[in-house]
Design an enzyme around this catalytic site. Structure first.
Site, PDB file in Angstrom:
ATOM      1  N   ALA A 276     -23.226 -33.386 186.348  1.00  0.00           N
ATOM      2  CA  ALA A 276     -22.221 -34.030 185.501  1.00  0.00           C
ATOM      3  C   ALA A 276     -20.952 -34.356 186.296  1.00  0.00           C
ATOM      4  O   ALA A 276     -20.664 -33.724 187.310  1.00  0.00           O
ATOM      5  CB  ALA A 276     -21.875 -33.110 184.335  1.00  0.00           C
ATOM      6  N   PRO A 277     -20.182 -35.333 185.804  1.00  0.00           N
ATOM      7  CA  PRO A 277     -18.936 -35.721 186.476  1.00  0.00           C
ATOM      8  C   PRO A 277     -17.734 -34.951 185.918  1.00  0.00           C
ATOM      9  O   PRO A 277     -17.884 -34.109 185.040  1.00  0.00           O
ATOM     10  CB  PRO A 277     -18.825 -37.206 186.122  1.00  0.00           C
ATOM     11  CG  PRO A 277     -19.410 -37.284 184.748  1.00  0.00           C
ATOM     12  CD  PRO A 277     -20.476 -36.220 184.664  1.00  0.00           C
ATOM     13  N   TRP A 278     -16.544 -35.290 186.428  1.00  0.00           N
ATOM     14  CA  TRP A 278     -15.333 -34.547 186.079  1.00  0.00           C
ATOM     15  C   TRP A 278     -14.549 -35.145 184.924  1.00  0.00           C
ATOM     16  O   TRP A 278     -13.554 -34.584 184.494  1.00  0.00           O
ATOM     17  CB  TRP A 278     -14.402 -34.426 187.289  1.00  0.00           C
ATOM     18  CG  TRP A 278     -14.224 -35.711 188.069  1.00  0.00           C
ATOM     19  CD1 TRP A 278     -14.791 -36.004 189.278  1.00  0.00           C
ATOM     20  CD2 TRP A 278     -13.459 -36.874 187.709  1.00  0.00           C
ATOM     21  NE1 TRP A 278     -14.436 -37.280 189.687  1.00  0.00           N
ATOM     22  CE2 TRP A 278     -13.616 -37.830 188.733  1.00  0.00           C
ATOM     23  CE3 TRP A 278     -12.667 -37.216 186.605  1.00  0.00           C
ATOM     24  CZ2 TRP A 278     -13.007 -39.094 188.693  1.00  0.00           C
ATOM     25  CZ3 TRP A 278     -12.062 -38.472 186.565  1.00  0.00           C
ATOM     26  CH2 TRP A 278     -12.236 -39.383 187.600  1.00  0.00           C
TER      27      TRP A 278
ATOM     28  N   LYS B 207     -25.146 -28.597 186.912  1.00  0.00           N
ATOM     29  CA  LYS B 207     -24.108 -28.572 187.940  1.00  0.00           C
ATOM     30  C   LYS B 207     -22.969 -29.461 187.485  1.00  0.00           C
ATOM     31  O   LYS B 207     -23.049 -30.688 187.523  1.00  0.00           O
ATOM     32  CB  LYS B 207     -24.620 -29.085 189.287  1.00  0.00           C
ATOM     33  CG  LYS B 207     -23.635 -28.736 190.407  1.00  0.00           C
ATOM     34  CD  LYS B 207     -23.811 -29.549 191.667  1.00  0.00           C
ATOM     35  CE  LYS B 207     -23.061 -30.843 191.663  1.00  0.00           C
ATOM     36  NZ  LYS B 207     -21.605 -30.755 191.489  1.00  0.00           N
ATOM     37  N   PRO B 208     -21.858 -28.859 187.023  1.00  0.00           N
ATOM     38  CA  PRO B 208     -20.690 -29.685 186.706  1.00  0.00           C
ATOM     39  C   PRO B 208     -20.045 -30.146 188.001  1.00  0.00           C
ATOM     40  O   PRO B 208     -20.417 -29.685 189.083  1.00  0.00           O
ATOM     41  CB  PRO B 208     -19.764 -28.714 185.959  1.00  0.00           C
ATOM     42  CG  PRO B 208     -20.154 -27.356 186.435  1.00  0.00           C
ATOM     43  CD  PRO B 208     -21.608 -27.426 186.831  1.00  0.00           C
ATOM     44  N   SER B 209     -19.076 -31.018 187.904  1.00  0.00           N
ATOM     45  CA  SER B 209     -18.301 -31.361 189.102  1.00  0.00           C
ATOM     46  C   SER B 209     -17.610 -30.095 189.584  1.00  0.00           C
ATOM     47  O   SER B 209     -17.086 -29.315 188.786  1.00  0.00           O
ATOM     48  CB  SER B 209     -17.267 -32.436 188.766  1.00  0.00           C
ATOM     49  OG  SER B 209     -16.307 -32.493 189.804  1.00  0.00           O
TER      50      SER B 209
ATOM     51  N   SER C 240     -21.315 -41.642 189.225  1.00  0.00           N
ATOM     52  CA  SER C 240     -21.136 -43.003 189.729  1.00  0.00           C
ATOM     53  C   SER C 240     -22.487 -43.629 190.106  1.00  0.00           C
ATOM     54  O   SER C 240     -23.461 -42.924 190.388  1.00  0.00           O
ATOM     55  CB  SER C 240     -20.227 -42.967 190.957  1.00  0.00           C
ATOM     56  OG  SER C 240     -20.812 -42.160 191.959  1.00  0.00           O
TER      57      SER C 240
ATOM     58  N   CYS D 189     -16.183 -43.950 181.227  1.00  0.00           N
ATOM     59  CA  CYS D 189     -17.153 -44.944 181.681  1.00  0.00           C
ATOM     60  C   CYS D 189     -17.284 -46.104 180.701  1.00  0.00           C
ATOM     61  O   CYS D 189     -17.772 -47.163 181.073  1.00  0.00           O
ATOM     62  CB  CYS D 189     -18.495 -44.273 181.930  1.00  0.00           C
ATOM     63  SG  CYS D 189     -18.983 -43.233 180.563  1.00  0.00           S
TER      64      CYS D 189
ATOM     65  N   GLU E  75     -15.563 -50.716 189.370  1.00  0.00           N
ATOM     66  CA  GLU E  75     -15.058 -49.670 188.486  1.00  0.00           C
ATOM     67  C   GLU E  75     -13.797 -49.054 189.100  1.00  0.00           C
ATOM     68  O   GLU E  75     -13.864 -48.451 190.167  1.00  0.00           O
ATOM     69  CB  GLU E  75     -16.144 -48.605 188.310  1.00  0.00           C
ATOM     70  CG  GLU E  75     -15.881 -47.674 187.161  1.00  0.00           C
ATOM     71  CD  GLU E  75     -17.004 -46.662 186.967  1.00  0.00           C
ATOM     72  OE1 GLU E  75     -17.598 -46.216 187.965  1.00  0.00           O
ATOM     73  OE2 GLU E  75     -17.265 -46.311 185.801  1.00  0.00           O
TER      74      GLU E  75
HETATM   75  P1  NAD Z   1     -19.717 -38.790 191.193  1.00  0.00           P
HETATM   76  O1  NAD Z   1     -20.891 -39.674 191.182  1.00  0.00           O
HETATM   77  O2  NAD Z   1     -18.866 -38.739 192.407  1.00  0.00           O
HETATM   78  O3  NAD Z   1     -20.153 -37.274 190.944  1.00  0.00           O
HETATM   79  C1  NAD Z   1     -20.913 -36.914 189.810  1.00  0.00           C
HETATM   80  C2  NAD Z   1     -21.588 -35.576 190.063  1.00  0.00           C
HETATM   81  O4  NAD Z   1     -22.535 -35.743 191.119  1.00  0.00           O
HETATM   82  C3  NAD Z   1     -20.653 -34.457 190.511  1.00  0.00           C
HETATM   83  O5  NAD Z   1     -21.088 -33.253 189.904  1.00  0.00           O
HETATM   84  C4  NAD Z   1     -20.882 -34.401 192.016  1.00  0.00           C
HETATM   85  O6  NAD Z   1     -20.622 -33.131 192.572  1.00  0.00           O
HETATM   86  C5  NAD Z   1     -22.357 -34.732 192.088  1.00  0.00           C
HETATM   87  N1  NAD Z   1     -22.814 -35.253 193.384  1.00  0.00           N
HETATM   88  C6  NAD Z   1     -22.106 -35.907 194.324  1.00  0.00           C
HETATM   89  N2  NAD Z   1     -22.898 -36.208 195.376  1.00  0.00           N
HETATM   90  C7  NAD Z   1     -24.132 -35.738 195.096  1.00  0.00           C
HETATM   91  C8  NAD Z   1     -25.381 -35.749 195.774  1.00  0.00           C
HETATM   92  N3  NAD Z   1     -25.517 -36.305 196.977  1.00  0.00           N
HETATM   93  N4  NAD Z   1     -26.440 -35.174 195.180  1.00  0.00           N
HETATM   94  C9  NAD Z   1     -26.339 -34.610 193.958  1.00  0.00           C
HETATM   95  N5  NAD Z   1     -25.177 -34.556 193.253  1.00  0.00           N
HETATM   96  C10 NAD Z   1     -24.084 -35.133 193.810  1.00  0.00           C
HETATM   97  O7  NAD Z   1     -18.881 -39.169 189.892  1.00  0.00           O
HETATM   98  P2  NAD Z   1     -17.466 -38.598 189.448  1.00  0.00           P
HETATM   99  O8  NAD Z   1     -16.452 -39.199 190.376  1.00  0.00           O
HETATM  100  O9  NAD Z   1     -17.541 -37.134 189.268  1.00  0.00           O
HETATM  101  O10 NAD Z   1     -17.332 -39.251 187.972  1.00  0.00           O
HETATM  102  C11 NAD Z   1     -16.951 -40.547 187.747  1.00  0.00           C
HETATM  103  C12 NAD Z   1     -18.159 -41.457 187.587  1.00  0.00           C
HETATM  104  O11 NAD Z   1     -18.997 -41.004 186.533  1.00  0.00           O
HETATM  105  C13 NAD Z   1     -17.781 -42.865 187.195  1.00  0.00           C
HETATM  106  O12 NAD Z   1     -18.538 -43.777 187.956  1.00  0.00           O
HETATM  107  C14 NAD Z   1     -18.156 -42.955 185.739  1.00  0.00           C
HETATM  108  O13 NAD Z   1     -18.423 -44.244 185.254  1.00  0.00           O
HETATM  109  C15 NAD Z   1     -19.345 -42.092 185.693  1.00  0.00           C
HETATM  110  N6  NAD Z   1     -19.602 -41.643 184.308  1.00  0.00           N
HETATM  111  C16 NAD Z   1     -20.641 -42.222 183.613  1.00  0.00           C
HETATM  112  C17 NAD Z   1     -20.900 -41.846 182.302  1.00  0.00           C
HETATM  113  C18 NAD Z   1     -22.033 -42.468 181.520  1.00  0.00           C
HETATM  114  O14 NAD Z   1     -22.370 -41.948 180.479  1.00  0.00           O
HETATM  115  N7  NAD Z   1     -22.632 -43.541 181.987  1.00  0.00           N
HETATM  116  C19 NAD Z   1     -20.116 -40.868 181.704  1.00  0.00           C
HETATM  117  C20 NAD Z   1     -19.078 -40.299 182.425  1.00  0.00           C
HETATM  118  C21 NAD Z   1     -18.837 -40.700 183.751  1.00  0.00           C
END
Ligand code: NAD
Length: 502
Positions: free
Chosen positions: A158-160, A184-186, A238, A293, A391
């Site tokens: 999940a993201p932050w 795994k949360p952020s 992302s 998002c 984005e």
């Molecule tokens: P991110 O993609 O950087 O990180 C998301 C998660 O992935 C984090 O927990 C991070 O630790 C993990 N991660 C990073 N690299 C990884 C890897 N190589 N392998 C496995 N896990 C990994 O995104 P963010 O910056 O935390 O959040 C913002 C993004 O999330 C934006 O692009 C937003 O649009 C998206 N988002 C989408 C939705 C939806 O429902 N579509 C909802 C909320 C956020």
């Protein structure tokens, strides 16, 4: 002011929740949870190592036979109790979510926390309503029926931006259907995911059903996605990281659910209620400081309303109160980090350098210490420019004019993303056409942002596939087995003649 508690004391045992207990991670690397409103650490914890992930997966695997064997009624009762525990701790959840994300306390108290409780109550009911086609004698000689079965151990990432809601969206449908999970949360925002897992234990959900790994993406995240005993990866984040996750998950033929980025258009036709559209655009663009998002990021306004819309949005944005997230009077909090703020500022600077006009905002406020950025309206950007196509994930709205309805809808569809969109009109036929033609997983009419537990959330195009929330999410978290049972009792079946002479 917010109801506070001592975060360091609460997580003194560590920030990993494995097999029903909090403990420290073993990556040998400390990570801070930072209050983005002040830049100060609120917790320092040890990140999870790949070995911690293995342990969490083993705990989830051990819990699977018992939990998947519970009746839907038993799982439903547990989720009802969980909704009660969450409600009793609502103020703690609102505080922790505001603290780690910089979200205004009004937002967490009125949106994140009640939404999560409602989601939990929804899945308590939905756990008893897994659907399938009716059993029948479709061939004449057999009874066919469907078993809708859980998958096993789910790995979710999940993201932050909405840590509590993302934890709920990932955990609830998975466990309602009888799976067990490692989330795994952020690593920036683990607090409310851990609290959610603790609440699940308090509600009587057995140890190991819900595990939380607070680790970095590159090691703990990739281990979870690549783990041979994890049968499905559900990822929200992302589009770039989603592609990497998809590559790794494919190596072990995992089921994949990807909720990725968005760049939602906001289409205002010339018969729209201008006041409603202006208010909707500001709320839709600024929710969660634009780190949403589905946030409105591109407003397309039909020429007759364009100037009034730009003036109205700029005026309303200028009156938005930035400040301490714990103050109920604050409208807009900081971004998640200084790095994210600087990223947003750089997007706006590049847009201005490319010829766009910053109508309002576009600055880092000098009088605030945290990661704040002013609400920003950008006009006169080209459709193919970065600010319109990429984005930004900040409090920034681009506005562009259009002439014909055809043009407005074409521009709205002209990005790689397809998560959400809205159409603003009082004409039934225009609304109907827009809902048909906008390529997005959610289209609002005369509103932008609201979500409800009963309806799905998920993307089209580069915004990913699969659904969160609603009964549609069970399509991700269950597998369908066809059982076909002979009804004739005959040793020599009629159809054998096709294979060999009788
Ligand atoms: P991110 O993609 O950087 O990180 C998301 C998660 O992935 C984090 O927990 C991070 O630790 C993990 N991660 C990073 N690299 C990884 C890897 N190589 N392998 C496995 N896990 C990994 O995104 P963010 O910056 O935390 O959040 C913002 C993004 O999330 C934006 O692009 C937003 O649009 C998206 N988002 C989408 C939705 C939806 O429902 N579509 C909802 C909320 C956020």
């Amino acid at each position: 002011m917010a109801h506070r508690f001592d975060v360091e004391a609460r997580f003194s045992a560590g920030a990993q929740y494995i097999g029903g207990r909090l403990r420290a991670g073993n990556a040998g690397r400390p990570q801070s949870v930072v209050d983005p409103a002040t830049g100060e650490d609120v917790l320092s914890y040890e990140l999870a190592s790949p070995a911690d992930v293995d342990e969490a997966v083993a705990a989830a695997a051990a819990a699977y036979p018992g939990w998947s064997g519970a009746t839907p009624g038993e799982r439903s009762d547990a989720l009802h109790r969980l909704a009660g525990v969450l409600a009793a701790q609502a103020a703690d959840f609102a505080y922790a979510e505001s603290l780690q994300c910089g979200k205004p306390i009004r937002l967490t108290t009125e949106f994140d926390v009640p939404g999560t409780i409602d989601n939990t109550a929804f899945f308590a009911g939905a756990a008893r309503h897994l659907e399938g086609k009716g059993a029948a004698e479709y061939s004449g000689d057999h009874t066919s029926y469907i078993r809708r079965e859980p998958l096993g151990v789910i790995g979710s990432i999940a993201p932050w931006n909405y840590p509590l809601q993302m934890a709920a969206w990932k955990i609830l449908p998975a466990i309602a259907a009888g799976n067990t999970i490692v989330l795994k949360p952020s690593e920036l925002t683990p607090l409310t995911s851990l609290m959610f897992a603790e609440a699940a234990s308090e509600a009587g959900i057995p140890d190991g059903v819900v595990n939380v790994i607070s680790g970095a993406g590159a090691d703990a995240g990739e281990r979870l996605v690549g783990h041979p005993d994890v049968v499905m990866t559900s990822f929200t984040g992302s589009t770039g990281v989603g592609k990497r996750v998809a590559e790794i998950a494919t190596r072990t033929v995992k089921r994949l659910h990807l909720e990725l980025g968005g760049k939602a258009p906001f289409v205002v036709f010339d018969d729209a209620d201008l006041e409603a559209a202006v208010h909707g655009a500001v709320a839709g663009a600024l929710i969660n400081t634009g780190q949403d998002c589905t946030a409105a990021t591109r407003a397309y306004v039909q020429r007759p309303l364009y100037d009034a819309f730009v003036a109205g949005v700029a005026d309303l944005m200028a009156g938005v109160r930035l400040g301490d997230p714990m103050d109920p009077a604050t409208d807009l909090g900081p971004l998640i980090s200084y790095a994210q703020r600087d990223r947003v500022a750089a997007f706006v600077e590049r847009a201005a350098a490319a010829g766009a006009r910053i109508v309002t905002g576009g600055r880092i406020p000098a009088d605030l210490k945290g990661a704040y950025y002013e609400p920003t309206l950008v006009a006169d950007a080209a459709q193919d420019s970065e600010i319109v196509q990429s984005e930004v994930f900040g409090p920034v709205l681009a506005v562009l004019p259009f002439d014909s309805d055809d043009e407005g809808l074409a521009l709205a569809n002209d990005t790689a993303y397809g998560l959400a969109a809205s159409a603003w009109t009082r004409d039934l036929y225009r609304a109907n056409r827009a809902t048909r033609e906008l390529k997005a997983g959610c289209v609002w009419v005369n509103d932008h942002i609201p979500i409800i537990s009963e309806m799905p959330h998920g993307g089209y195009k580069a915004s990913g596939y699969g659904k969160d929330m609603s009964s549609y999410s069970f399509e991700e978290y269950t597998q369908v087995k066809h059982v076909m049972q002979d009804t004739t009792g005959a040793a020599r079946k009629d159809w054998h003649r096709t294979i060999f002479a009788l």
